[in-house]
Scaffold this motif. Structure first.
Motif, short mmCIF file in Angstrom:
data_model
loop_
_atom_site.label_atom_id
_atom_site.label_comp_id
_atom_site.label_asym_id
_atom_site.label_seq_id
_atom_site.Cartn_x
_atom_site.Cartn_y
_atom_site.Cartn_z
N ASN A 168 -7.56 8.50 9.62
CA ASN A 168 -8.89 8.04 10.01
C ASN A 168 -8.84 7.11 11.22
O ASN A 168 -9.84 6.47 11.55
N GLY A 169 -7.68 7.05 11.87
CA GLY A 169 -7.58 6.30 13.12
C GLY A 169 -7.31 4.82 12.98
O GLY A 169 -7.52 4.06 13.93
N ALA A 170 -6.84 4.38 11.82
CA ALA A 170 -6.58 2.96 11.60
C ALA A 170 -5.52 2.45 12.56
O ALA A 170 -4.56 3.15 12.88
N ILE A 199 0.85 -1.19 0.00
CA ILE A 199 0.00 0.00 0.00
C ILE A 199 0.89 1.24 0.00
O ILE A 199 1.94 1.26 0.62
N SER A 200 0.45 2.25 -0.68
CA SER A 200 1.25 3.46 -0.88
C SER A 200 1.30 4.31 0.39
O SER A 200 0.48 4.15 1.30
N ASP A 201 2.25 5.21 0.41
CA ASP A 201 2.34 6.15 1.53
C ASP A 201 1.05 6.97 1.66
O ASP A 201 0.62 7.29 2.77
N GLU A 202 0.46 7.30 0.53
CA GLU A 202 -0.79 8.07 0.56
C GLU A 202 -1.91 7.26 1.21
O GLU A 202 -2.69 7.80 2.01
N GLN A 203 -1.98 5.97 0.89
CA GLN A 203 -2.98 5.12 1.53
C GLN A 203 -2.71 5.00 3.03
O GLN A 203 -3.65 5.07 3.84
N ILE A 204 -1.46 4.81 3.39
CA ILE A 204 -1.10 4.72 4.81
C ILE A 204 -1.51 6.01 5.53
O ILE A 204 -2.09 5.98 6.62
N MET A 205 -1.21 7.15 4.92
CA MET A 205 -1.51 8.44 5.52
C MET A 205 -3.02 8.59 5.77
O MET A 205 -3.45 8.99 6.86
N LYS A 206 -3.82 8.25 4.77
CA LYS A 206 -5.27 8.40 4.89
C LYS A 206 -5.82 7.47 5.96
O LYS A 206 -6.74 7.84 6.72
N MET A 207 -5.28 6.26 6.03
CA MET A 207 -5.76 5.31 7.04
C MET A 207 -5.40 5.78 8.45
O MET A 207 -6.22 5.70 9.37
N LEU A 208 -4.17 6.26 8.63
CA LEU A 208 -3.78 6.76 9.96
C LEU A 208 -4.58 8.00 10.33
O LEU A 208 -4.96 8.18 11.50
#
Length: 228
Positions: free
Chosen positions: A199-201, A188-197
């Motif tokens: 949102n509290g993932a 998963i991309s850094d952008e996906q990681i950023m969005k998930m974090l």
């Protein structure tokens, strides 16, 4: 494999709250093993257990320079231990592991990195990789990760090294830190990681996302949220 203070975690979920005083010690680490016939599991297991006991036995009062020297001595020692297993048993020949960690010692925070597992920080809507990949692709300046690493513990590396960064002053309230194997960051991309974090993932959600996107490698992750 993951180490959180005195808990060793593999193929399991773990959540905890940790309160730290100046005299406390705390080590949070991810080791991503490599080598066939489960040798990678042995390398990561031995490395984290050895580091756990070594860290707990460190003398009090080391300054940053002395702390760095002790970690470098430990790296030399664990390399010999890992390599010696391969010399006496062909099942373990060439096994190795990466290591990324945050260590709290004598009131100071340090990051440790050997290999291509990663340390990220999420702060105020921005994700930043704090560690440097010790990989062929990084040496070539390529964005695509090649999975060919240039530095690790064991694995036939004759001149292993560890990046050690004192990071106490840079840790702020509400920061989120992610330690992960390349099985996550490759999927998963850094952008996906950023969005998930954002949102509290938690770590489990990130691992599940990586598996959903292919998950061809071991996926290990640890999420730390700072409250001061």
């Amino acid at each position: 494999m993951i180490l959180i203070k005195d808990q060793f975690i593999r193929n399991a979920e773990y959540r905890t709250f940790i309160t730290l005083n100046d005299s406390d010690r705390c080590l949070i680490a991810v080791a991503d093993g490599m080598g066939g016939h489960k040798s990678g599991e042995v390398a990561s297991h031995d490395t984290l257990h050895n580091l756990h006991y070594f860290f707990g036995d460190l003398p009090v009062g080391l300054d940053t320079s002395a702390f760095n020297e002790m970690i470098i001595e430990w790296l030399e020692s664990i390399n010999m231990i890992i390599d010696s297993k391969g010399k006496v048993d062909d099942r373990y020949k060439g096994m190795g592991t990466t290591l990324v960690a945050i260590a709290y010692y004598d009131g100071e925070f340090y990051s440790l990195n050997c290999g291509d597992s990663r340390l990220y920080r999420y702060r105020n809507g921005e994700l930043k990789q704090l560690s440097t990949d010790h990989s062929l692709s990084n040496l070539r300046g390529e964005k695509q990760h090649s999975n060919i690493i240039t530095n690790c513990i064991g694995g036939g590396c004759t001149s292993s090294y560890v990046d050690i960064v004192e990071m106490t002053q840079d840790i702020l309230d509400e920061d989120t830190y992610l330690l992960c194997s390349d099985g996550l960051s490759d999927m998963i991309s850094d952008e996906q990681i950023m969005k998930m974090l954002e949102n509290g993932a938690d770590a489990d959600a990130l691992c599940e996302e990586a598996i959903a996107y292919g998950g061809y490698d071991n996926v290990s992750a640890c999420v730390i949220r700072v409250k001061k």
